[in-house]
Design an enzyme around this catalytic site. Structure first.
Site, PDB file in Angstrom:
ATOM      1  N   THR A  98      40.410  33.007  38.368  1.00 22.99           N
ATOM      2  CA  THR A  98      40.133  33.976  37.303  1.00 22.99           C
ATOM      3  C   THR A  98      40.109  35.389  37.910  1.00 22.99           C
ATOM      4  OG1 THR A  98      37.724  33.796  37.536  1.00 22.99           O
ATOM      5  CG2 THR A  98      38.784  32.260  36.026  1.00 22.99           C
ATOM      6  N   LYS A 127      38.779  36.985  44.586  1.00 18.85           N
ATOM      7  CA  LYS A 127      38.151  37.584  45.774  1.00 18.85           C
ATOM      8  C   LYS A 127      36.635  37.731  45.647  1.00 18.85           C
ATOM      9  CE  LYS A 127      41.451  40.336  44.842  1.00 18.85           C
ATOM     10  NZ  LYS A 127      42.644  41.090  44.589  1.00 18.85           N
ATOM     11  N   GLU A 151      42.703  31.249  51.119  1.00 16.40           N
ATOM     12  CA  GLU A 151      43.875  31.930  51.679  1.00 16.40           C
ATOM     13  C   GLU A 151      44.410  32.999  50.732  1.00 16.40           C
ATOM     14  OE1 GLU A 151      45.450  31.250  54.923  1.00 16.40           O
ATOM     15  OE2 GLU A 151      45.937  33.265  54.250  1.00 16.40           O
ATOM     16  N   VAL A 154      43.487  37.163  50.543  1.00 17.93           N
ATOM     17  CA  VAL A 154      43.989  38.232  51.429  1.00 17.93           C
ATOM     18  C   VAL A 154      45.474  37.985  51.676  1.00 17.93           C
ATOM     19  CG1 VAL A 154      43.774  39.349  53.691  1.00 17.93           C
ATOM     20  CG2 VAL A 154      41.733  38.428  52.579  1.00 17.93           C
ATOM     21  N   GLY A 208      53.159  43.819  37.896  1.00 18.28           N
ATOM     22  CA  GLY A 208      52.109  42.798  38.027  1.00 18.28           C
ATOM     23  C   GLY A 208      51.351  42.839  39.338  1.00 18.28           C
ATOM     24  N   ASP A 222      39.880  47.254  46.092  1.00 17.49           N
ATOM     25  CA  ASP A 222      40.512  45.937  46.278  1.00 17.49           C
ATOM     26  C   ASP A 222      40.690  45.661  47.777  1.00 17.49           C
ATOM     27  OD1 ASP A 222      42.259  43.583  45.285  1.00 17.49           O
ATOM     28  OD2 ASP A 222      43.560  44.656  46.674  1.00 17.49           O
ATOM     29  N   LYS A 226      38.798  42.851  50.459  1.00 17.90           N
ATOM     30  CA  LYS A 226      39.479  42.040  51.480  1.00 17.90           C
ATOM     31  C   LYS A 226      38.875  42.276  52.864  1.00 17.90           C
ATOM     32  CE  LYS A 226      43.500  41.915  48.515  1.00 17.90           C
ATOM     33  NZ  LYS A 226      44.637  42.683  48.012  1.00 17.90           N
TER      34      LYS A 226
HETATM   35  N1  HSE Z   1      46.014  44.224  43.140  1.00 16.56           N
HETATM   36  C1  HSE Z   1      46.217  43.561  44.381  1.00 16.56           C
HETATM   37  C2  HSE Z   1      47.252  44.332  45.198  1.00 16.56           C
HETATM   38  C3  HSE Z   1      46.635  42.146  44.133  1.00 16.56           C
HETATM   39  O1  HSE Z   1      47.854  45.268  44.656  1.00 16.56           O
HETATM   40  O2  HSE Z   1      47.448  44.040  46.362  1.00 16.56           O
HETATM   41  C4  HSE Z   1      46.416  41.210  45.284  1.00 16.56           C
HETATM   42  O3  HSE Z   1      45.069  41.137  45.657  1.00 16.56           O
END
Ligand code: HSE
Length: 341
Positions: A98, A127, A151, A154, A208, A222, A226
Protein backbone atom coordinates in the site's frame (compact mmCIF):
# COMPACT_ATOMS: atom_id res chain seq x y z
CA UNK A 1 3.22 -20.66 -0.98
CA UNK A 2 -0.02 -19.11 0.24
CA UNK A 3 0.12 -15.33 -0.20
CA UNK A 4 -2.06 -12.47 0.99
CA UNK A 5 -1.57 -9.30 -1.06
CA UNK A 6 -2.45 -5.99 0.58
CA UNK A 7 -2.65 -3.20 -1.98
CA UNK A 8 -3.43 -3.53 -5.66
CA UNK A 9 -2.01 -0.29 -7.02
CA UNK A 10 0.91 -0.06 -9.41
CA UNK A 11 3.19 -2.32 -7.38
CA UNK A 12 0.60 -4.94 -6.41
CA UNK A 13 -0.54 -5.17 -10.01
CA UNK A 14 3.09 -5.48 -11.11
CA UNK A 15 3.45 -8.58 -8.92
CA UNK A 16 0.17 -10.00 -10.25
CA UNK A 17 1.37 -9.48 -13.82
CA UNK A 18 4.62 -11.31 -13.11
CA UNK A 19 2.79 -14.20 -11.43
CA UNK A 20 0.38 -14.36 -14.39
CA UNK A 21 3.06 -14.21 -17.09
CA UNK A 22 5.87 -16.25 -15.53
CA UNK A 23 3.90 -18.97 -13.73
CA UNK A 24 5.33 -21.86 -15.76
CA UNK A 25 8.91 -20.56 -15.57
CA UNK A 26 8.70 -20.00 -11.82
CA UNK A 27 7.28 -23.48 -11.27
CA UNK A 28 9.83 -25.24 -13.48
CA UNK A 29 12.98 -23.34 -12.54
CA UNK A 30 12.33 -22.56 -8.87
CA UNK A 31 9.53 -24.96 -7.86
CA UNK A 32 7.67 -21.83 -6.88
CA UNK A 33 3.90 -22.20 -6.87
CA UNK A 34 2.25 -19.11 -5.38
CA UNK A 35 -1.40 -19.30 -4.35
CA UNK A 36 -2.99 -15.90 -3.73
CA UNK A 37 -5.47 -16.76 -1.00
CA UNK A 38 -6.49 -13.16 -0.40
CA UNK A 39 -6.23 -9.63 -1.76
CA UNK A 40 -7.21 -6.42 0.00
CA UNK A 41 -7.50 -2.86 -1.25
CA UNK A 42 -8.57 0.38 0.41
CA UNK A 43 -11.31 1.28 -2.03
CA UNK A 44 -11.76 -1.62 -4.42
CA UNK A 45 -12.79 -4.33 -2.01
CA UNK A 46 -11.27 -7.53 -0.66
CA UNK A 47 -11.38 -11.11 -1.90
CA UNK A 48 -10.57 -14.38 -0.17
CA UNK A 49 -10.51 -17.87 -1.58
CA UNK A 50 -8.74 -20.68 0.28
CA UNK A 51 -7.98 -22.44 -3.02
CA UNK A 52 -6.51 -19.32 -4.56
CA UNK A 53 -7.46 -16.36 -6.73
CA UNK A 54 -6.49 -16.16 -10.40
CA UNK A 55 -3.96 -13.33 -11.09
CA UNK A 56 -5.24 -12.83 -14.64
CA UNK A 57 -8.86 -12.53 -13.48
CA UNK A 58 -7.81 -10.15 -10.69
CA UNK A 59 -6.04 -7.89 -13.20
CA UNK A 60 -9.01 -7.97 -15.56
CA UNK A 61 -11.37 -7.02 -12.73
CA UNK A 62 -9.03 -4.24 -11.52
CA UNK A 63 -8.83 -2.83 -15.05
CA UNK A 64 -12.60 -2.37 -14.82
CA UNK A 65 -12.28 -0.48 -11.52
CA UNK A 66 -12.78 -2.94 -8.65
CA UNK A 67 -13.35 -6.62 -7.84
CA UNK A 68 -17.03 -6.63 -8.83
CA UNK A 69 -16.17 -8.28 -12.12
CA UNK A 70 -14.09 -11.05 -10.48
CA UNK A 71 -15.94 -14.29 -11.36
CA UNK A 72 -18.15 -15.79 -8.67
CA UNK A 73 -16.91 -19.23 -7.60
CA UNK A 74 -17.80 -21.57 -4.76
CA UNK A 75 -15.87 -20.60 -1.63
CA UNK A 76 -15.18 -17.01 -2.73
CA UNK A 77 -15.59 -14.48 0.12
CA UNK A 78 -15.92 -10.77 -0.62
CA UNK A 79 -16.85 -9.20 2.68
CA UNK A 80 -13.85 -9.35 5.03
CA UNK A 81 -12.22 -6.17 6.30
CA UNK A 82 -8.43 -6.10 5.95
CA UNK A 83 -7.52 -7.11 9.52
CA UNK A 84 -10.07 -9.96 9.52
CA UNK A 85 -8.69 -11.14 6.21
CA UNK A 86 -5.13 -11.14 7.59
CA UNK A 87 -6.21 -13.13 10.66
CA UNK A 88 -8.37 -15.70 8.88
CA UNK A 89 -7.04 -16.19 5.34
CA UNK A 90 -4.46 -18.87 6.18
CA UNK A 91 -1.62 -17.15 4.27
CA UNK A 92 2.03 -18.03 4.90
CA UNK A 93 3.23 -14.65 3.66
CA UNK A 94 1.66 -11.20 3.70
CA UNK A 95 2.83 -8.87 0.94
CA UNK A 96 2.34 -5.19 1.89
CA UNK A 97 2.19 -2.88 -1.13
CA UNK A 98 0.00 0.00 0.00
CA UNK A 99 1.01 3.69 -0.12
CA UNK A 100 3.93 4.79 2.06
CA UNK A 101 3.14 6.95 5.08
CA UNK A 102 6.40 8.26 6.58
CA UNK A 103 4.62 10.02 9.46
CA UNK A 104 2.89 7.07 11.13
CA UNK A 105 3.51 4.07 8.83
CA UNK A 106 -0.20 3.35 9.21
CA UNK A 107 -2.33 1.48 8.40
CA UNK A 108 0.43 -0.78 7.06
CA UNK A 109 2.15 -1.09 10.44
CA UNK A 110 -1.01 -2.57 12.01
CA UNK A 111 -1.26 -4.98 9.08
CA UNK A 112 2.36 -6.08 9.62
CA UNK A 113 1.78 -6.75 13.33
CA UNK A 114 -1.44 -8.64 12.60
CA UNK A 115 0.30 -10.77 9.96
CA UNK A 116 3.23 -11.62 12.25
CA UNK A 117 0.77 -12.43 15.07
CA UNK A 118 -0.99 -14.75 12.63
CA UNK A 119 2.34 -16.52 11.92
CA UNK A 120 3.00 -15.01 8.49
CA UNK A 121 6.29 -13.85 7.00
CA UNK A 122 6.01 -10.25 5.81
CA UNK A 123 7.31 -8.79 2.55
CA UNK A 124 7.07 -5.05 2.01
CA UNK A 125 7.33 -2.60 -0.84
CA UNK A 126 5.85 -0.02 1.55
CA UNK A 127 8.67 2.03 3.08
CA UNK A 128 6.76 3.35 6.12
CA UNK A 129 6.84 0.33 8.46
CA UNK A 130 10.53 -0.41 7.77
CA UNK A 131 11.65 3.23 8.01
CA UNK A 132 9.76 3.84 11.27
CA UNK A 133 9.43 0.47 12.98
CA UNK A 134 11.97 -2.01 11.60
CA UNK A 135 13.35 -3.01 14.99
CA UNK A 136 9.98 -3.82 16.56
CA UNK A 137 8.90 -5.77 13.48
CA UNK A 138 12.16 -7.71 13.31
CA UNK A 139 11.97 -8.52 17.02
CA UNK A 140 8.43 -9.83 16.72
CA UNK A 141 9.30 -11.77 13.56
CA UNK A 142 12.28 -13.31 15.35
CA UNK A 143 10.04 -14.45 18.21
CA UNK A 144 7.64 -15.99 15.69
CA UNK A 145 10.41 -17.59 13.61
CA UNK A 146 9.35 -15.49 10.61
CA UNK A 147 11.12 -13.22 8.14
CA UNK A 148 10.73 -9.51 7.41
CA UNK A 149 11.90 -8.78 3.86
CA UNK A 150 11.82 -5.38 2.15
CA UNK A 151 13.96 -5.38 -1.00
CA UNK A 152 11.42 -3.21 -2.85
CA UNK A 153 11.71 -0.34 -0.39
CA UNK A 154 15.13 0.77 -1.72
CA UNK A 155 15.85 0.84 -5.48
CA UNK A 156 12.82 -1.32 -6.33
CA UNK A 157 13.98 -4.75 -7.58
CA UNK A 158 17.57 -3.62 -8.15
CA UNK A 159 19.05 -5.78 -5.38
CA UNK A 160 20.61 -3.11 -3.19
CA UNK A 161 19.59 -4.72 0.11
CA UNK A 162 20.39 -8.29 -0.93
CA UNK A 163 23.78 -7.06 -2.16
CA UNK A 164 24.55 -5.27 1.10
CA UNK A 165 23.02 -7.72 3.56
CA UNK A 166 23.66 -11.05 1.85
CA UNK A 167 26.26 -10.91 -0.93
CA UNK A 168 28.53 -8.53 1.02
CA UNK A 169 28.10 -10.25 4.39
CA UNK A 170 31.59 -10.38 5.92
CA UNK A 171 32.63 -7.00 4.51
CA UNK A 172 32.41 -3.91 6.66
CA UNK A 173 30.43 -1.24 4.81
CA UNK A 174 31.95 2.08 5.87
CA UNK A 175 29.45 4.18 3.94
CA UNK A 176 26.59 3.91 1.46
CA UNK A 177 26.03 6.83 -0.85
CA UNK A 178 23.53 6.96 -3.63
CA UNK A 179 20.82 8.35 -5.85
CA UNK A 180 17.79 6.79 -4.20
CA UNK A 181 14.93 8.81 -5.65
CA UNK A 182 13.98 8.40 -9.29
CA UNK A 183 11.65 11.38 -9.51
CA UNK A 184 14.27 13.94 -8.49
CA UNK A 185 16.98 12.38 -10.65
CA UNK A 186 14.57 12.49 -13.58
CA UNK A 187 13.80 16.17 -12.90
CA UNK A 188 17.49 17.12 -12.53
CA UNK A 189 18.35 15.23 -15.73
CA UNK A 190 15.56 16.94 -17.68
CA UNK A 191 16.55 20.36 -16.29
CA UNK A 192 20.11 19.75 -17.49
CA UNK A 193 18.61 19.34 -20.96
CA UNK A 194 16.74 22.62 -20.72
CA UNK A 195 13.29 21.60 -19.46
CA UNK A 196 11.79 23.69 -16.67
CA UNK A 197 11.21 22.24 -13.20
CA UNK A 198 7.38 22.15 -13.28
CA UNK A 199 7.25 20.43 -16.65
CA UNK A 200 9.84 17.83 -15.59
CA UNK A 201 7.88 17.11 -12.37
CA UNK A 202 4.65 16.72 -14.35
CA UNK A 203 6.41 14.21 -16.62
CA UNK A 204 7.74 12.24 -13.64
CA UNK A 205 4.21 12.07 -12.25
CA UNK A 206 2.79 10.97 -15.59
CA UNK A 207 5.43 8.25 -15.86
CA UNK A 208 4.44 6.91 -12.42
CA UNK A 209 7.75 7.55 -10.61
CA UNK A 210 6.48 10.15 -8.16
CA UNK A 211 4.81 9.35 -4.84
CA UNK A 212 1.06 10.04 -4.48
CA UNK A 213 2.16 13.34 -2.94
CA UNK A 214 5.29 14.36 -4.89
CA UNK A 215 6.45 16.76 -2.17
CA UNK A 216 7.88 13.62 -0.52
CA UNK A 217 10.10 13.20 -3.59
CA UNK A 218 11.17 16.78 -4.31
CA UNK A 219 11.56 17.62 -0.61
CA UNK A 220 14.02 14.75 -0.16
CA UNK A 221 11.76 12.82 2.26
CA UNK A 222 11.35 9.74 0.10
CA UNK A 223 15.15 9.42 -0.11
CA UNK A 224 15.35 10.14 3.63
CA UNK A 225 12.96 7.25 4.31
CA UNK A 226 15.35 5.02 2.36
CA UNK A 227 18.26 6.35 4.43
CA UNK A 228 16.42 5.22 7.57
CA UNK A 229 15.85 1.80 6.02
CA UNK A 230 19.53 1.44 5.06
CA UNK A 231 20.63 2.69 8.49
CA UNK A 232 18.54 -0.03 10.11
CA UNK A 233 19.51 -2.75 7.63
CA UNK A 234 23.24 -2.00 7.39
CA UNK A 235 24.05 -0.63 10.82
CA UNK A 236 21.15 -1.70 13.04
CA UNK A 237 20.61 2.01 13.70
CA UNK A 238 17.27 3.20 15.02
CA UNK A 239 17.15 6.68 13.50
CA UNK A 240 14.21 8.98 12.93
CA UNK A 241 13.62 11.44 10.11
CA UNK A 242 14.32 14.26 12.59
CA UNK A 243 17.84 12.82 13.13
CA UNK A 244 18.71 13.36 9.47
CA UNK A 245 19.77 16.48 7.64
CA UNK A 246 17.39 16.59 4.65
CA UNK A 247 17.40 19.07 1.76
CA UNK A 248 15.42 18.47 -1.42
CA UNK A 249 15.75 19.91 -4.91
CA UNK A 250 13.07 22.60 -4.75
CA UNK A 251 15.61 25.41 -4.48
CA UNK A 252 17.74 24.23 -7.41
CA UNK A 253 17.19 26.64 -10.29
CA UNK A 254 17.82 26.32 -14.00
CA UNK A 255 20.71 28.76 -13.49
CA UNK A 256 22.28 26.46 -10.84
CA UNK A 257 22.04 23.49 -13.20
CA UNK A 258 23.55 25.49 -16.05
CA UNK A 259 26.42 26.73 -13.84
CA UNK A 260 27.26 23.16 -12.82
CA UNK A 261 27.22 22.07 -16.45
CA UNK A 262 29.50 24.94 -17.46
CA UNK A 263 31.99 23.72 -14.84
CA UNK A 264 31.81 20.13 -16.18
CA UNK A 265 29.76 18.94 -13.20
CA UNK A 266 26.18 17.91 -12.55
CA UNK A 267 23.64 18.14 -9.73
CA UNK A 268 22.49 14.94 -8.04
CA UNK A 269 20.35 14.44 -4.95
CA UNK A 270 22.73 12.38 -2.83
CA UNK A 271 21.61 10.21 0.09
CA UNK A 272 24.40 9.22 2.45
CA UNK A 273 24.48 6.72 5.31
CA UNK A 274 27.33 5.95 7.70
CA UNK A 275 27.27 4.04 11.00
CA UNK A 276 26.77 7.34 12.82
CA UNK A 277 24.30 9.29 10.70
CA UNK A 278 22.64 10.07 7.42
CA UNK A 279 21.76 12.93 5.13
CA UNK A 280 20.03 13.86 1.88
CA UNK A 281 21.18 16.90 -0.08
CA UNK A 282 21.77 18.10 -3.65
CA UNK A 283 25.45 18.00 -4.54
CA UNK A 284 27.54 19.01 -7.52
CA UNK A 285 29.49 15.96 -8.67
CA UNK A 286 32.46 15.80 -11.03
CA UNK A 287 31.76 13.62 -14.07
CA UNK A 288 34.39 11.15 -12.82
CA UNK A 289 32.06 10.10 -9.99
CA UNK A 290 30.18 6.89 -11.00
CA UNK A 291 26.96 8.47 -9.67
CA UNK A 292 27.32 11.47 -12.03
CA UNK A 293 26.46 9.48 -15.16
CA UNK A 294 23.29 7.96 -13.71
CA UNK A 295 20.48 9.74 -15.54
CA UNK A 296 16.69 9.80 -15.73
CA UNK A 297 14.72 7.83 -13.14
CA UNK A 298 17.58 5.35 -12.67
CA UNK A 299 18.96 4.89 -9.14
CA UNK A 300 22.45 3.96 -7.99
CA UNK A 301 24.29 3.22 -4.78
CA UNK A 302 27.98 2.99 -3.93
CA UNK A 303 28.95 0.83 -0.96
CA UNK A 304 32.38 1.71 0.39
CA UNK A 305 33.74 -1.48 1.96
CA UNK A 306 36.88 -2.68 3.71
CA UNK A 307 37.57 -5.79 1.64
CA UNK A 308 36.13 -4.83 -1.75
CA UNK A 309 36.69 -1.07 -1.94
CA UNK A 310 33.82 0.68 -3.72
CA UNK A 311 31.01 -1.31 -5.31
CA UNK A 312 28.43 0.65 -7.31
CA UNK A 313 25.07 -0.82 -8.26
CA UNK A 314 22.98 0.95 -10.91
CA UNK A 315 19.40 0.11 -11.86
CA UNK A 316 15.71 0.90 -11.77
CA UNK A 317 14.50 2.54 -8.57
CA UNK A 318 10.78 2.54 -9.27
CA UNK A 319 8.24 1.09 -11.66
CA UNK A 320 5.46 -1.44 -11.91
CA UNK A 321 7.34 -4.59 -12.92
CA UNK A 322 10.60 -3.45 -11.32
CA UNK A 323 9.02 -3.14 -7.87
CA UNK A 324 6.78 -6.15 -8.50
CA UNK A 325 9.99 -8.09 -9.12
CA UNK A 326 11.36 -7.00 -5.73
CA UNK A 327 8.36 -8.68 -4.10
CA UNK A 328 8.95 -11.82 -6.15
CA UNK A 329 12.65 -11.84 -5.20
CA UNK A 330 11.70 -11.69 -1.51
CA UNK A 331 9.12 -14.46 -1.91
CA UNK A 332 11.71 -16.67 -3.59
CA UNK A 333 14.19 -15.89 -0.79
CA UNK A 334 11.61 -16.92 1.82
CA UNK A 335 10.98 -20.15 -0.04
CA UNK A 336 14.74 -20.88 -0.16
CA UNK A 337 15.04 -20.23 3.58
CA UNK A 338 11.94 -22.25 4.52
CA UNK A 339 13.18 -25.23 2.53
CA UNK A 340 16.54 -25.39 4.27
CA UNK A 341 16.87 -28.63 6.21
N1 HSE B 1 8.77 8.02 -5.69
C1 HSE B 1 9.85 7.10 -5.61
C2 HSE B 1 10.97 7.55 -6.55
C3 HSE B 1 9.36 5.72 -5.94
O1 HSE B 1 10.74 8.50 -7.32
O2 HSE B 1 12.05 7.01 -6.52
C4 HSE B 1 10.23 4.61 -5.44
O3 HSE B 1 10.37 4.63 -4.04
Amino acid sequence: MKILLIGAGTVGQGLLEILRDKAADLREKYHFQPVIVGIATRSRGTLHHPQGLDPAALLTALAQGDFTAYPETSGLERTHDVLTLIRTCGAEVMVEATHTNLDTAQPALDYCHAALDAGQHIVLANKGPIALAYHELREKAGQMGKQVRFEGTVMAGTPSLMLAMEALAGCTIHEARGILNGTTNYILTQMAQGMDYAQALAQAQALGYAEADPTADVGGWDAAGKVLILAAALYNQKMRLSDLSVTGITDITAADVAAAQAAGECYKLIAKITPTGGSVAPQRLPMTDPLAIVSGATNAITFNTDLMGDITLVGAGAGRLQTGFALLADLLAIQRQDRKP
